[in-house]
Write an enzyme that holds these catalytic residues in place. Structure first.
Site, mmCIF file in Angstrom:
data_model
loop_
_atom_site.group_PDB
_atom_site.id
_atom_site.type_symbol
_atom_site.label_atom_id
_atom_site.label_comp_id
_atom_site.label_asym_id
_atom_site.label_seq_id
_atom_site.Cartn_x
_atom_site.Cartn_y
_atom_site.Cartn_z
ATOM 1 N N HIS A 226 0.872 -1.188 0.000
ATOM 2 C CA HIS A 226 0.000 0.000 0.000
ATOM 3 C C HIS A 226 0.909 1.238 0.000
ATOM 4 O O HIS A 226 1.612 1.471 -0.978
ATOM 5 C CB HIS A 226 -0.929 -0.091 1.223
ATOM 6 C CG HIS A 226 -2.078 0.868 1.242
ATOM 7 N ND1 HIS A 226 -2.405 1.695 0.199
ATOM 8 C CD2 HIS A 226 -3.004 1.148 2.214
ATOM 9 C CE1 HIS A 226 -3.466 2.429 0.515
ATOM 10 N NE2 HIS A 226 -3.845 2.120 1.740
ATOM 11 N N HIS A 272 -2.803 -1.855 -10.673
ATOM 12 C CA HIS A 272 -3.641 -1.410 -9.561
ATOM 13 C C HIS A 272 -4.840 -2.342 -9.471
ATOM 14 O O HIS A 272 -5.293 -2.873 -10.483
ATOM 15 C CB HIS A 272 -4.109 0.035 -9.815
ATOM 16 C CG HIS A 272 -4.760 0.660 -8.627
ATOM 17 N ND1 HIS A 272 -6.090 0.492 -8.334
ATOM 18 C CD2 HIS A 272 -4.243 1.434 -7.645
ATOM 19 C CE1 HIS A 272 -6.364 1.150 -7.219
ATOM 20 N NE2 HIS A 272 -5.265 1.729 -6.786
ATOM 21 N N ARG A 281 -3.048 10.061 -11.449
ATOM 22 C CA ARG A 281 -2.058 10.680 -10.566
ATOM 23 C C ARG A 281 -0.647 10.465 -11.123
ATOM 24 O O ARG A 281 0.210 11.340 -11.029
ATOM 25 C CB ARG A 281 -2.193 10.111 -9.145
ATOM 26 C CG ARG A 281 -3.570 10.317 -8.541
ATOM 27 C CD ARG A 281 -3.744 9.525 -7.254
ATOM 28 N NE ARG A 281 -3.620 8.077 -7.450
ATOM 29 C CZ ARG A 281 -3.623 7.172 -6.486
ATOM 30 N NH1 ARG A 281 -3.743 7.567 -5.229
ATOM 31 N NH2 ARG A 281 -3.518 5.883 -6.746
ATOM 32 N N ASP A 327 2.805 5.442 -7.613
ATOM 33 C CA ASP A 327 4.070 5.245 -6.908
ATOM 34 C C ASP A 327 5.279 5.229 -7.836
ATOM 35 O O ASP A 327 6.386 5.505 -7.409
ATOM 36 C CB ASP A 327 4.026 3.941 -6.103
ATOM 37 C CG ASP A 327 2.860 3.945 -5.134
ATOM 38 O OD1 ASP A 327 2.752 4.913 -4.376
ATOM 39 O OD2 ASP A 327 2.048 3.007 -5.165
ATOM 40 N N ARG A 353 -3.333 11.487 3.190
ATOM 41 C CA ARG A 353 -4.458 10.538 3.184
ATOM 42 C C ARG A 353 -5.336 10.625 4.429
ATOM 43 O O ARG A 353 -6.526 10.293 4.375
ATOM 44 C CB ARG A 353 -3.924 9.112 2.956
ATOM 45 C CG ARG A 353 -4.970 8.032 2.813
ATOM 46 C CD ARG A 353 -6.021 8.319 1.733
ATOM 47 N NE ARG A 353 -5.502 8.454 0.398
ATOM 48 C CZ ARG A 353 -5.293 7.457 -0.463
ATOM 49 N NH1 ARG A 353 -5.577 6.224 -0.097
ATOM 50 N NH2 ARG A 353 -4.803 7.683 -1.671
HETATM 51 C C1 MLT Z 1 -4.317 4.388 -2.886
HETATM 52 O O1 MLT Z 1 -4.097 5.531 -3.286
HETATM 53 O O2 MLT Z 1 -4.896 4.168 -1.825
HETATM 54 C C2 MLT Z 1 -3.758 3.242 -3.663
HETATM 55 O O3 MLT Z 1 -3.739 3.499 -5.029
HETATM 56 C C3 MLT Z 1 -4.333 1.905 -3.299
HETATM 57 C C4 MLT Z 1 -5.780 1.651 -3.597
HETATM 58 O O4 MLT Z 1 -6.518 2.461 -4.125
HETATM 59 O O5 MLT Z 1 -6.210 0.519 -3.298
#
Ligand code: MLT
Length: 386
Positions: A226, A272, A281, A327, A353
């Protein structure tokens, strides 16, 4: 009568709940083909905005440039930015040997003790206002970069974070702030089902407080599958650079990728669980890479990988998403802008986040089901004799 959205079969079990709908997310959506959307609009439309504006939209549902509530919201964030001194004191007693994500998890539990009001909406605003100082303190402390400068929220949300962070030898402060802004804005939210968000909501479903729920989220984010993927990706890009150096061409990169895969080695920064096209992104970060750092060796490698790897990955029909994810580009851009410290990349992800997770917790605790909130998470497991 309610619609049948999904039928659970044997194949869905032990598959990470892939594609199984479990609730609603009001803040963002991840479309397999069109990527991340905040409150119904592509993240591309937010990429040039100030963090306060994007956060306001995620909190309130829209932002049109002169939304009447925006001024009050932005002033509210500034007023609440002051961190309880005990939080700082305790962060600076944590073992420096720990990964910085561990410091962030602890810092949030200290906040549960010293900052929590017990009201999810108030604590959502509280954590958003205070998290820049928390992260600046923990990075400065962990890195040995000296005392954190006094917070000055009037500078702006990300400007203040960059002001507090004592990054050594910064050559171009403006570009650094711009990259930090973009990285921050692109990482606020990613639908309801990414692991850290899901975990935070699951913990809060027991009526645990906001800050402790976010601490649990940050444990989930720390995993290399993650949030730590950005740290892992930069190590991978450096490894490729060591192997091929500056002069590698696109065709040579393609050969190298093919050989790597044939040798059973992994390719980081691609694919993903939900996306089936390039992560918007990643596209936005690649555009920033081309704009500011196209001659930086690590950015060049990341851009070449982004260009050439999908073709090679597509040769394997089992790979559902052969495209670059966020990433792949983020670590290289951070390194290029004067922040070549991969162990802090996941903490920067967390800094952003917590905003989306906190807002989703407010929805599930205070707004869902006509204000009653969702029940405690309690899925069913089928018994199987071992
Ligand atoms: C995120 O930004 O949380 C990641 O891309 C992982 C996801 O979406 O599962």
């Amino acid at each position: 009568m309610s619609e049948v959205l999904f039928e659970v079969t044997d194949d869905n079990l032990e598959s990470g709940l892939r594609g199984v709908p479990v609730g609603y997310c009001t803040t963002s959506r991840v479309d397999p083909d069109k990527g991340l959307h905040y409150r119904g609009k592509s993240v591309r439309e937010f990429a040039h905005l100030r963090p306060e504006e994007v956060i306001y939209c995620i909190m309130e549902g829209s932002f049109d440039g002169d939304s009447p509530g925006f001024k009050g919201f932005s002033e509210g964030l500034q007023k609440q930015a002051k961190l309880h001194p005990k939080v700082k004191e305790y962060i600076c007693k944590l073992p420096k040997e720990s990964h910085p994500m561990k410091l962030l998890q602890h810092a949030l539990t200290f906040m549960a003790t010293f900052e929590s009001t017990g009201n999810y909406a108030a604590d959502c605003m509280g954590v958003i206002a205070k998290i820049p100082e928390v992260v600046a303190i923990l990075i400065n402390y962990h890195a040995g970069w000296g005392e954190t400068k006094e917070s000055n929220p009037k500078l702006g949300y990300i400007e203040n974070f960059c002001h507090m962070l004592n990054v050594p030898n910064l050559k171009n402060k403006e570009v650094f702030i711009e990259v930090m802004r973009l990285f921050n804005v692109l990482h606020y939210d990613h639908g309801g089902g990414n692991l850290s968000t899901f975990v935070g909501k699951a913990v809060a479903s027991s009526h645990e407080d906001m800050y402790s729920s976010l601490s649990a989220s940050m444990c989930a984010l720390e995993g290399p599958l993650h949030g730590k993927a950005n740290q892992v990706c930069l190590a991978f890009i450096k490894e490729i650079y060591q192997e091929v150096g500056d002069l590698v061409t696109g065709d040579q990169m393609e050969d190298l990728i093919r050989k790597r895969l044939q040798a059973g080695k992994l390719l980081y920064g691609f694919g993903h669980a939900v996306l089936r096209k390039e992560d918007t992104r990643a596209t936005l970060l690649a555009e920033a890479g081309e704009k500011y750092f196209k001659d930086h060796p690590l950015v060049r490698i990341a851009l070449l990988l982004r260009e050439r790897a999908p073709k090679v990955l597509m040769e394997n029909p089992k790979i559902k998403d052969p495209y670059a994810n966020v990433d792949l580009m983020s670590g290289a851009i951070l390194a290029a802008c004067g922040f070549p410290y991969p162990e802090y990349f996941t903490v920067l992800f967390g800094l952003a986040r917590v905003i989306g997770i906190a807002r989703q917790i407010v929805y599930e605790r205070c707004e869902a089901r006509g204000g009653k909130g969702t029940p405690i998470i309690r899925p069913k497991y089928l018994y199987k004799a071992a």
